[in-house]
Write an enzyme that holds these catalytic residues in place. Structure first.
Site, short mmCIF file in Angstrom:
data_model
loop_
_atom_site.label_atom_id
_atom_site.label_comp_id
_atom_site.label_asym_id
_atom_site.label_seq_id
_atom_site.Cartn_x
_atom_site.Cartn_y
_atom_site.Cartn_z
N ASP A 14 0.82 -1.22 0.00
CA ASP A 14 0.00 0.00 0.00
C ASP A 14 0.86 1.28 0.00
OD1 ASP A 14 -2.07 -1.86 0.39
OD2 ASP A 14 -2.09 -1.55 2.55
N GLU A 223 -11.45 0.13 -3.54
CA GLU A 223 -10.62 0.67 -2.45
C GLU A 223 -9.40 1.37 -3.06
OE1 GLU A 223 -9.51 -2.71 -0.04
OE2 GLU A 223 -8.27 -3.57 -1.60
O1 FUB Z 1 -3.30 -3.53 3.45
C1 FUB Z 1 -4.61 -3.79 3.89
C2 FUB Z 1 -5.57 -3.54 2.77
O2 FUB Z 1 -5.25 -4.35 1.66
C3 FUB Z 1 -5.54 -2.15 2.22
O3 FUB Z 1 -6.18 -1.22 3.02
C4 FUB Z 1 -6.18 -2.38 0.89
O4 FUB Z 1 -6.06 -1.32 0.00
C5 FUB Z 1 -5.48 -3.63 0.44
O5 FUB Z 1 -4.26 -3.34 -0.15
#
Ligand code: FUB
Length: 326
Positions: A14, A223
């Protein structure tokens, strides 16, 4: 296409990336080795701290410095569990780290921690931002009006389906089929950078006719919001989650709507895909992660970078997520 694994010493994911004082700073999640508990609620992502990395030079070749632990959930007064994707913004020589974290009721809230240097250490505020919810932070400092805009939101384990009109629902609602997909959110920050200055607004990704993308569209928002500017336009990019793409859409202001333009990255090894885009010394770069070095274990991800190219009319050329199709 040339790609580089940035930090083979540890599993991180991320990447939120910014240039501060002429240097590249990377704000990643810090993945943890554990027995597989993989599920759709994201229980496999149990990060407890975060490190800041930096690079002074070409990110494809220059050394990557690990500045060590910049924030630990043990030092966050309201912490429950799961320190997920954060982002950092600079204002008047102070650095504000925005992070999603579950509180002790297992509800994701957004916290702020403040430092005098981009690498931290960051000191967390005593409480989460009032009215905050869900995950995956990106902050845009808009050179058009000088304001700071925070983007957030993520489906499934990210809990966005539990909210409508910024209020918690009694029953979560995930749209299906031809219904409009759930949007990310955008909110202007207060002058002190510690609170929302307004109610968060939905960030609509629409087709060329102005219709919001449908819930069953593999290109719909899931997301990992990121916003950058190119030639005065606002580029909203994001992960499509269960269809495993990075996509982008273009708009005329920070709130959108953003018109869908295409895919940036095809699926990588691993379930999640998440990224940021920056310009550095006249070149554009895509930072992201994949789970190839851990043998595809989705909760153990590694940071990557490659160059990103625009066509003369402002489209982003798609990048393969792997050298072979997955
Ligand atoms: O790293 C945890 C979660 O996985 C993140 O918040 C999402 O974007 C995905 O990458």
């Amino acid at each position: 296409m040339k790609k580089r694994y940035l930090f083979p010493d540890d599993y991180m994911a991320d990447p939120s990336v910014h240039v501060f004082n002429g240097r590249i700073y990377i704000y990643p999640s810090h993945d943890i080795q554990l027995d597989n508990v993989e599920n759709d609620n994201g229980d496999q992502y149990v990060m407890q701290d975060m490190h800041v990395l930096s690079i002074d030079g070409d990110p494809m070749t220059a050394p990557v410095i690990d500045h060590g632990k910049a924030l630990d959930i043990a030092d966050i007064p309201w912490a429950g569990r799961q320190l997920w994707d954060c982002d950092c913004a600079e204002k008047d020589g102070r650095y504000f780290l925005y992070f999603p974290l579950k509180d002790r009721n297992d509800i994701f809230r957004i916290g702020v921690a403040v430092a005098s240097r981009p690498e931290g250490p960051f000191i967390a505020e005593p409480d989460p931002i009032r009215g905050s919810y869900s995950i995956d932070i990106c902050v845009l400092h808009d050179d058009a009006d000088g304001e700071y805009y925070l983007y957030f939101g993520g489906l499934w384990g990210g809990q966005l389906q539990r909210y409508a009109d910024n209020k918690a629902l009694e029953n979560p609602y995930l749209p299906e089929g031809a219904e409009p997909s759930l949007p990310s959110r955008c909110v202007r920050l207060s002058k002190d950078m510690l609170q929302f200055a307004e109610e968060p607004r939905p960030v609509q990704v629409v087709d060329e006719e102005g219709r919001p993308l449908r819930a069953d569209d593999p290109h719909r928002f899931f997301e990992a919001s990121w916003v950058h500017k190119y030639n005065g336009k606002y580029y909203f990019s994001y992960s499509t989650g269960d269809s495993h793409l990075l996509c982008y859409a273009v708009g005329d202001n920070p709130y959108g709507p953003f018109v869908f333009k295409g895919e940036i990255l095809s699926p990588v090894v691993g379930w999640t895909t998440h990224h940021s885009i920056i310009e550095y010394r006249g070149k554009w770069y895509l930072f992201h992660h994949d789970a190839a070095p851990s043998g595809g274990r989705s909760w153990l991800r590694s940071l990557k970078v490659c160059e990103l190219t625009y066509t003369p009319d402002g489209h982003i050329l798609p990048i393969p997520g792997t050298d072979t199709p997955v």
